[in-house]
Write a protein that holds these residues in place. Structure first.
Motif, PDB file in Angstrom:
ATOM      1  N   ASP A   8      51.405 -14.661 -38.867  1.00 18.01           N
ATOM      2  CA  ASP A   8      51.023 -14.880 -39.184  1.00 18.01           C
ATOM      3  C   ASP A   8      50.603 -16.489 -40.034  1.00 18.01           C
ATOM      4  OD1 ASP A   8      48.163 -15.475 -41.000  1.00 18.01           O
ATOM      5  OD2 ASP A   8      47.729 -12.720 -40.682  1.00 18.01           O
ATOM      6  N   ASP A  54      48.652 -11.922 -35.428  1.00 16.04           N
ATOM      7  CA  ASP A  54      47.546 -11.840 -36.398  1.00 16.04           C
ATOM      8  C   ASP A  54      47.085 -13.566 -34.679  1.00 16.04           C
ATOM      9  OD1 ASP A  54      45.766 -13.640 -36.873  1.00 16.04           O
ATOM     10  OD2 ASP A  54      46.441 -14.899 -37.671  1.00 16.04           O
ATOM     11  N   VAL A  55      45.518 -13.008 -34.433  1.00 16.26           N
ATOM     12  CA  VAL A  55      45.354 -13.721 -33.504  1.00 16.26           C
ATOM     13  C   VAL A  55      45.146 -14.556 -32.940  1.00 16.26           C
ATOM     14  CG1 VAL A  55      43.354 -13.661 -31.579  1.00 16.26           C
ATOM     15  CG2 VAL A  55      43.569 -11.624 -32.510  1.00 16.26           C
ATOM     16  N   GLN A  56      44.607 -15.493 -34.199  1.00 16.57           N
ATOM     17  CA  GLN A  56      44.236 -17.077 -33.976  1.00 16.57           C
ATOM     18  C   GLN A  56      45.980 -17.879 -34.987  1.00 16.57           C
ATOM     19  OE1 GLN A  56      40.533 -17.893 -35.523  1.00 16.57           O
ATOM     20  NE2 GLN A  56      39.790 -17.730 -32.723  1.00 16.57           N
ATOM     21  N   ASP A  61      48.586 -18.625 -29.065  1.00 15.72           N
ATOM     22  CA  ASP A  61      48.192 -17.021 -29.856  1.00 15.72           C
ATOM     23  C   ASP A  61      48.733 -15.888 -29.901  1.00 15.72           C
ATOM     24  OD1 ASP A  61      46.906 -15.856 -28.004  1.00 15.72           O
ATOM     25  OD2 ASP A  61      45.264 -17.982 -26.935  1.00 15.72           O
ATOM     26  N   VAL A  80      48.481  -6.101 -32.909  1.00 18.95           N
ATOM     27  CA  VAL A  80      47.054  -7.445 -33.512  1.00 18.95           C
ATOM     28  C   VAL A  80      46.567  -6.632 -34.700  1.00 18.95           C
ATOM     29  CG1 VAL A  80      45.022  -8.768 -32.304  1.00 18.95           C
ATOM     30  CG2 VAL A  80      47.192  -7.550 -31.090  1.00 18.95           C
ATOM     31  N   THR A  82      43.767  -9.196 -36.892  1.00 20.91           N
ATOM     32  CA  THR A  82      43.206  -9.998 -37.467  1.00 20.91           C
ATOM     33  C   THR A  82      42.284 -10.156 -37.922  1.00 20.91           C
ATOM     34  OG1 THR A  82      41.635 -11.483 -35.806  1.00 20.91           O
ATOM     35  CG2 THR A  82      41.470  -9.197 -34.775  1.00 20.91           C
ATOM     36  N   THR A  83      41.387 -11.143 -38.292  1.00 18.17           N
ATOM     37  CA  THR A  83      40.166 -11.545 -40.174  1.00 18.17           C
ATOM     38  C   THR A  83      38.849 -11.157 -38.315  1.00 18.17           C
ATOM     39  OG1 THR A  83      41.140 -13.061 -40.554  1.00 18.17           O
ATOM     40  CG2 THR A  83      38.582 -12.979 -40.859  1.00 18.17           C
ATOM     41  N   TYR A  89      38.402  -9.291 -27.788  1.00 14.50           N
ATOM     42  CA  TYR A  89      39.966  -8.995 -28.648  1.00 14.50           C
ATOM     43  C   TYR A  89      40.432  -8.461 -28.093  1.00 14.50           C
ATOM     44  CZ  TYR A  89      39.260 -14.109 -31.070  1.00 14.50           C
ATOM     45  OH  TYR A  89      39.364 -15.757 -31.072  1.00 14.50           O
ATOM     46  N   LYS A 104      42.239  -7.456 -41.290  1.00 13.48           N
ATOM     47  CA  LYS A 104      42.047  -7.503 -41.829  1.00 13.48           C
ATOM     48  C   LYS A 104      41.676  -7.407 -43.277  1.00 13.48           C
ATOM     49  CE  LYS A 104      44.912 -11.667 -40.529  1.00 13.48           C
ATOM     50  NZ  LYS A 104      45.083 -12.441 -40.450  1.00 13.48           N
TER      51      LYS A 104
END
Length: 201
Positions: A8, A54-56, A61, A80, A82-83, A89, A104
């Motif tokens: 992350d 995390d994705v981003q 990525d 995965v 992610t926010t 995704y 998240k």
């Protein structure tokens, strides 16, 4: 012990995840990285059972890192985290070999449970996101339309995009027009926004 690797780019989030998981008697955080570029090397060094990505992230990525990790170390199970709970995704994460997808803002015990379940060979997907993903469907964009729309996302002109991708301006216009139609947008900027919201870019 379930050995976990965390990736992350936000140090505070990474630290919080490590603390939550580290409190569990059967989980050990064996590595932490801040970019997708570092995932594969860290996984080879620490031999995790589960990788939480995390994705981003800067560089590679999380979805691309997941695909690389799955290809190189198929025994490592991937979640995965992610926010951005975007339906596209989810589809891309599963296609990349992820066994779990959590957002998240899930309660900490849900994340811990996901790590254990994925380690035991199960799939774990946020139920609301799974339903939304089914409703939205897969990305209608072709690989080239995806590439052109992503290249256009910084607001550059058609000639800028054509130069960057080594395509003719007419070809770029055709792909942008198709992408605008497929997203139901009125403009290129709106097509980019809609594709990003759906997780297609």
């Amino acid at each position: 012990m379930i050995r976990v690797l965390l990736a992350d780019d936000q140090a505070m989030v990474r630290g919080a995840l490590a603390t939550v998981l580290g409190l569990e008697p059967d989980i050990e955080v064996v590595g932490q990285v801040g970019s997708g570029d570092e995932v594969l090397a860290a996984a080879k060094e620490t031999a995790p059972d589960v990788a939480l990505l995390d994705v981003q992230m800067p560089g590679t990525d999380g979805l691309s890192a997941a695909a690389e990790l799955h290809a190189a170390l198929p025994s490592c199970r991937i979640i995965v985290c992610t926010t951005f709970g975007r339906p596209g995704y989810l589809a891309r994460a599963m296609a990349a070999g992820a066994a779990g997808f959590v957002v998240k803002d899930s309660p900490p015990e849900q994340l811990v449970d996901a790590v254990r379940r994925v380690h035991n060979g199960l799939r774990v997907v946020d139920p609301a996101l799974a339903a939304e993903s089914l409703a939205t469907g897969a990305s209608p964009l072709t690989p080239r339309e995806h590439e052109v729309l992503r290249a256009a996302s910084d607001g550059g002109t058609v000639s800028d995009v054509a130069r960057r991708l080594h395509l003719s301006e007419g070809t770029v216009r055709n792909h942008l027009s198709a992408a605008i139609g497929k997203t139901g947008a009125r403009t290129r900027a709106e097509a980019v926004r809609l594709a990003e919201e759906r997780g297609w870019l």
